[in-house]
Write an enzyme that holds these catalytic residues in place. Structure first.
Site, PDB file in Angstrom:
ATOM      1  CE1 TYR A 124      -3.374  -2.547  -0.192  1.00 35.33           C
ATOM      2  CE2 TYR A 124      -4.272  -1.693   1.844  1.00 35.33           C
ATOM      3  CZ  TYR A 124      -4.365  -2.532   0.755  1.00 35.33           C
ATOM      4  OH  TYR A 124      -5.459  -3.353   0.620  1.00 35.33           O
ATOM      5  CE  LYS A 173       0.353 -17.594  -2.669  1.00 33.17           C
ATOM      6  NZ  LYS A 173      -0.595 -18.715  -2.586  1.00 33.17           N
ATOM      7  CG  ASP A 206      -3.384 -19.708  -0.712  1.00 32.66           C
ATOM      8  OD1 ASP A 206      -2.546 -19.574   0.189  1.00 32.66           O
ATOM      9  OD2 ASP A 206      -3.132 -20.310  -1.772  1.00 32.66           O
ATOM     10  CG  ASP A 230      -7.370  -3.487   3.768  1.00 25.25           C
ATOM     11  OD1 ASP A 230      -8.279  -3.326   4.595  1.00 25.25           O
ATOM     12  OD2 ASP A 230      -7.289  -2.841   2.707  1.00 25.25           O
TER      13      ASP A 230
END
Ligand code: ATP
Length: 334
Positions: A124, A173, A206, A230
């Protein structure tokens, strides 16, 4: 000495839920005194700017702010006032509890977890975003630092330790995004090694989303980078009945801002029907932060008892009560 906090009444339903929240806090007898400051549309109208210098000064001086939702006008020079405030005070930890409440539309009754999201780096960053002149290609950078990862993971473990929680799950990830997510995970492992009494778990994002939906009770404290945090924190708000019950804290070394996660709800503003619970729960986080954990607990218990009794609940919770009716029902159970 009386502690003073900065209070920002905000826009839309902001003033209504703030009045209700301060009413309950006064009944609780926190002894806090309030310095009112403006931000958002209210500030633009009064002072000609969205975040007046006097508001920044007030937060800097008091170090603690309770803030209602703010409207960021399109073309106002900010992509978001909330993001600007987080940057200004380097509020690196976004802390969002998700706890099951009785009589909500929640799918589960046994959720009790906290998401700790890194608030200042990751995907971000406003810099480094570009779209090619022909509009065919877009690029956006992600930056993760050792310092940023270390302080957020340490925050999560310290939170677990101080609240008696047993497990911290680092969500990442790193199997695919080996650079940035890999650095975050490596640092998380290093920090975790310093807290042998707290279980450390690693989970790919995930899988974490699937596990949260299927078996949310297995989570205790989740720590993760900005973008994943988020998404996951909103997923968790949905698990326990929606944004009307979702508080959030933005915490840094020099200041902390406590808030409701939802927006200004212009569709119901001024009608006196908004649910004040998210801001009240944000106020409970604030009470923990300022060293009043007993008052925080009394407040949370009164909210739970009011929901259990279905007393004066607002429309979003299936009742017919107004904002102040709900607040009075909570105050009567403190
Ligand atoms: P913003 O642009 O400020 O984000 P929004 O309307 O897009 O505003 P929210 O304010 O989060 O987003 O509102 C989403 C929906 O949830 C709206 O229908 C709103 O009425 C409802 N809502 C949000 N907060 C509350 C609340 N505290 N009590 C009742 N309903 C709420």
């Amino acid at each position: 000495m009386t502690q003073t906090i900065t209070v920002i009444r905000g826009d839309g339903i902001g003033p209504e839920i703030m009045d209700a929240t301060l009413f309950v806090l006064d009944k609780l007898g926190t002894g806090l005194s309030y310095e009112f400051a403006d931000a958002g549309l209210a500030a633009l109208e009064k002072h000609g700017e969205l975040i007046p210098a006097s508001t920044l000064e007030s937060i800097k001086k008091n170090k603690v702010a309770l803030k209602s939702p703010l409207t960021t006008p399109v073309g106002g020079g900010f992509s978001s006032i909330n993001v600007a405030l987080r940057r200004q005070f380097d509020l690196y930890a976004n802390v969002r509890p998700a706890i099951s409440f009785p009589n909500t539309k929640s799918r589960y009754e046994n959720v009790d977890l906290i998401t700790v999201r890194e608030n200042t780096e990751g995907a971000y960053l406003s810099e480094g975003q570009e779209v090619s002149a022909d509009g065919e290609t877009a690029f956006s950078g992600t930056r993760i630092t050792r310092k940023g990862s270390e302080r957020i993971v340490r925050y999560a473990f310290e939170l677990a330790r101080s609240t008696g929680r047993k497990k911290v799950t680092a969500v990442h990830k790193a199997n695919i995004i080996k650079s940035t997510s890999g650095l975050f995970l490596n640092v998380a492992r290093e920090v975790a090694a310093k807290y042998p009494e707290i279980e450390f778990q690693e989970m790919i994002v995930d899988n974490a989303c699937m596990q949260l939906v299927m078996r949310p009770e297995q989570f205790d404290v989740i720590v993760t980078t900005n973008l994943f945090g988020d998404i996951i924190s909103d997923l968790c708000a949905g698990l326990v009945g929606g944004l009307g019950l979702a508080p959030g804290a933005n915490i840094g070394e020099s200041a902390a801002i406590f808030e409701a996660v939802h927006g200004t709800a212009p569709d119901i503003a001024g009608k006196g029907i908004a649910n004040p619970c998210a801001l009240l729960l944000g106020a409970a986080q604030m009470l923990d932060h300022v060293g009043q954990p007993q008052n925080a607990e009394r407040l949370r218990k009164a909210i739970v008892a009011t929901m259990e009794a279905k007393d004066s609940l607002t429309g979003d919770l299936g009742g017919t009560g107004g904002t102040m009716d709900f607040a009075r029902a909570i105050a009567s159970r403190l």
